[in-house]
Design a protein around this motif. Structure first.
Motif, PDB file in Angstrom:
ATOM      1  N   LEU A  34       0.238   2.203   7.927  1.00 34.40           N
ATOM      2  CA  LEU A  34       0.225   1.004   7.269  1.00 34.40           C
ATOM      3  C   LEU A  34      -0.954   0.347   7.176  1.00 34.40           C
ATOM      4  O   LEU A  34      -1.234  -0.517   6.352  1.00 34.40           O
ATOM      5  CB  LEU A  34       1.403   0.081   7.872  1.00 34.40           C
ATOM      6  N   HIS A  35      -2.088   0.717   8.070  1.00 34.43           N
ATOM      7  CA  HIS A  35      -3.150   0.219   8.093  1.00 34.43           C
ATOM      8  C   HIS A  35      -4.371   1.018   7.770  1.00 34.43           C
ATOM      9  O   HIS A  35      -5.656   0.544   7.543  1.00 34.43           O
ATOM     10  CB  HIS A  35      -3.386  -0.556   9.383  1.00 34.43           C
ATOM     11  N   GLU A  36      -3.992   2.240   7.169  1.00 36.48           N
ATOM     12  CA  GLU A  36      -5.263   3.072   6.462  1.00 36.48           C
ATOM     13  C   GLU A  36      -5.907   2.354   5.580  1.00 36.48           C
ATOM     14  O   GLU A  36      -7.253   2.807   5.580  1.00 36.48           O
ATOM     15  CB  GLU A  36      -4.724   4.487   6.355  1.00 36.48           C
ATOM     16  N   GLY A  46     -13.963  -2.550  -3.831  1.00 39.36           N
ATOM     17  CA  GLY A  46     -12.861  -2.711  -4.590  1.00 39.36           C
ATOM     18  C   GLY A  46     -11.886  -3.796  -4.146  1.00 39.36           C
ATOM     19  O   GLY A  46     -12.166  -4.787  -3.328  1.00 39.36           O
ATOM     20  N   VAL A  47     -10.486  -3.536  -4.536  1.00 40.93           N
ATOM     21  CA  VAL A  47      -9.418  -4.800  -4.417  1.00 40.93           C
ATOM     22  C   VAL A  47      -9.212  -4.609  -2.904  1.00 40.93           C
ATOM     23  O   VAL A  47      -9.082  -5.839  -2.247  1.00 40.93           O
ATOM     24  CB  VAL A  47      -8.476  -4.225  -4.965  1.00 40.93           C
ATOM     25  N   ASN A  48      -9.364  -3.529  -1.877  1.00 37.78           N
ATOM     26  CA  ASN A  48      -8.938  -3.751  -0.736  1.00 37.78           C
ATOM     27  C   ASN A  48     -10.053  -4.435   0.007  1.00 37.78           C
ATOM     28  O   ASN A  48      -9.508  -5.645   0.812  1.00 37.78           O
ATOM     29  CB  ASN A  48      -9.134  -2.369   0.099  1.00 37.78           C
ATOM     30  N   LEU A 150       1.755  -3.657   0.299  1.00 36.59           N
ATOM     31  CA  LEU A 150       2.776  -2.486   0.255  1.00 36.59           C
ATOM     32  C   LEU A 150       1.932  -1.283   0.169  1.00 36.59           C
ATOM     33  O   LEU A 150       1.087  -0.971  -0.549  1.00 36.59           O
ATOM     34  CB  LEU A 150       3.451  -3.027  -1.196  1.00 36.59           C
ATOM     35  N   VAL A 151       2.315  -0.335   1.218  1.00 37.78           N
ATOM     36  CA  VAL A 151       1.829   0.874   1.244  1.00 37.78           C
ATOM     37  C   VAL A 151       2.762   1.894   0.938  1.00 37.78           C
ATOM     38  O   VAL A 151       4.033   1.914   1.187  1.00 37.78           O
ATOM     39  CB  VAL A 151       1.536   1.124   2.856  1.00 37.78           C
ATOM     40  N   PRO A 152       2.193   2.969   0.043  1.00 34.56           N
ATOM     41  CA  PRO A 152       3.072   3.757  -0.522  1.00 34.56           C
ATOM     42  C   PRO A 152       3.362   4.875   0.475  1.00 34.56           C
ATOM     43  O   PRO A 152       3.009   6.058   0.279  1.00 34.56           O
ATOM     44  CB  PRO A 152       2.184   4.448  -1.829  1.00 34.56           C
ATOM     45  N   VAL A 153       4.259   4.571   1.340  1.00 41.20           N
ATOM     46  CA  VAL A 153       4.987   5.622   2.259  1.00 41.20           C
ATOM     47  C   VAL A 153       6.393   4.947   2.541  1.00 41.20           C
ATOM     48  O   VAL A 153       6.724   3.949   2.617  1.00 41.20           O
ATOM     49  CB  VAL A 153       4.180   5.440   3.744  1.00 41.20           C
ATOM     50  N   LEU A 154       7.396   5.974   2.803  1.00 45.49           N
ATOM     51  CA  LEU A 154       8.574   5.589   3.562  1.00 45.49           C
ATOM     52  C   LEU A 154       8.658   6.152   4.955  1.00 45.49           C
ATOM     53  O   LEU A 154       8.583   7.157   5.244  1.00 45.49           O
ATOM     54  CB  LEU A 154       9.614   6.475   2.564  1.00 45.49           C
ATOM     55  N   LEU A 155       8.796   5.039   5.880  1.00 45.36           N
ATOM     56  CA  LEU A 155       8.811   5.398   6.982  1.00 45.36           C
ATOM     57  C   LEU A 155       9.956   5.872   7.510  1.00 45.36           C
ATOM     58  O   LEU A 155      10.393   6.587   8.641  1.00 45.36           O
ATOM     59  CB  LEU A 155       8.041   4.169   8.220  1.00 45.36           C
ATOM     60  N   GLY A 179      -4.126  -3.779  -6.971  1.00 42.79           N
ATOM     61  CA  GLY A 179      -3.805  -2.410  -6.124  1.00 42.79           C
ATOM     62  C   GLY A 179      -4.712  -1.429  -6.136  1.00 42.79           C
ATOM     63  O   GLY A 179      -5.928  -1.555  -6.806  1.00 42.79           O
ATOM     64  N   SER A 180      -4.879  -0.412  -5.230  1.00 45.22           N
ATOM     65  CA  SER A 180      -5.524   0.442  -5.150  1.00 45.22           C
ATOM     66  C   SER A 180      -4.671   1.833  -4.909  1.00 45.22           C
ATOM     67  O   SER A 180      -3.459   1.709  -4.555  1.00 45.22           O
ATOM     68  CB  SER A 180      -6.842   0.402  -3.860  1.00 45.22           C
ATOM     69  N   PRO A 181      -5.194   3.098  -4.724  1.00 46.06           N
ATOM     70  CA  PRO A 181      -4.494   4.176  -4.485  1.00 46.06           C
ATOM     71  C   PRO A 181      -3.757   4.169  -3.015  1.00 46.06           C
ATOM     72  O   PRO A 181      -2.696   4.484  -2.896  1.00 46.06           O
ATOM     73  CB  PRO A 181      -5.496   5.401  -4.559  1.00 46.06           C
TER      74      PRO A 181
END
Length: 192
Positions: A34-36, A46-48, A150-155, A179-181
């Motif tokens: 979640l914090h990568e 960039g946006v991050n 919002l991180v693109p992962v389903l924990l 957003g970013s990748p």
């Protein structure tokens, strides 16, 4: 007086930490994902980077829960950001001075906010975790803005950020989206 901002990274299925949070796994099993977006060069541009800069530019103090303090202080070796950090706990203790800020231990959400506002000197107060502390601030109606990464992962399991609020419906107005990748940054104003 600054705003009260709630900012946390969450998985697509709503978890702010994986299962089995503890000193050995401060974010729970798989929760470090979640914090990568903040590390490994992902926050350098960039946006991050802009999201982190914007948040820290307006923040004067942070609030965390006792569990987050217990599992995080060994990793941080300091306050999580170079700011005063109020720790919401059932067992108050003396303030703990670190090189970048001071941990201030308090009981009660209202007292935590009062102490954080005093320490913030007119800047925003950042409620950054964990989920139990975040829910207490939301339940008490003390949050002005919610920022989710919002991180693109389903924990699949862990601690859900907004479970068991028991507040009824809370209306939000989206005020930001970038957003970013690695992450989608969402910002919402709490409609009063």
């Amino acid at each position: 007086m600054g705003r009260v901002l709630l900012s946390m990274s969450v998985s697509l299925d709503g978890f702010s930490a994986g299962p089995d949070v503890g000193v050995e796994r401060p974010m729970g099993e798989g929760g470090e994902r979640l914090h990568e977006w903040m590390f490994h060069g992902n926050a350098d541009q960039g946006v991050n980077a802009e999201a982190v800069r914007d948040l820290l530019a307006t923040t004067g103090a942070t609030v965390v829960g006792r569990r987050m303090f217990d599992v995080g202080v060994g990793l941080w070796q300091d306050t999580p950001y170079p700011l005063p950090c109020v720790v919401l706990t059932h067992e108050p203790r003396e303030d703990r001075v670190e090189k970048s800020g001071t941990f201030i231990f308090v009981t009660g959400v209202e007292d935590a906010l009062r102490r954080a506002r005093e320490a913030a000197g007119g800047k925003d107060v950042l409620v950054m975790g964990g989920a139990h502390t975040a829910r207490q601030f939301v339940r008490a109606g003390l949050v002005d803005e919610i920022r989710l990464q919002l991180v693109p992962v389903l924990l699949g399991a862990g601690t859900r950020l907004f479970d068991h609020l028991d507040t009824g419906r809370i209306e939000l107005e989206r005020t930001g989206l970038a957003g970013s990748p690695q992450v989608t940054h969402l910002c919402f104003r709490v409609v009063r």
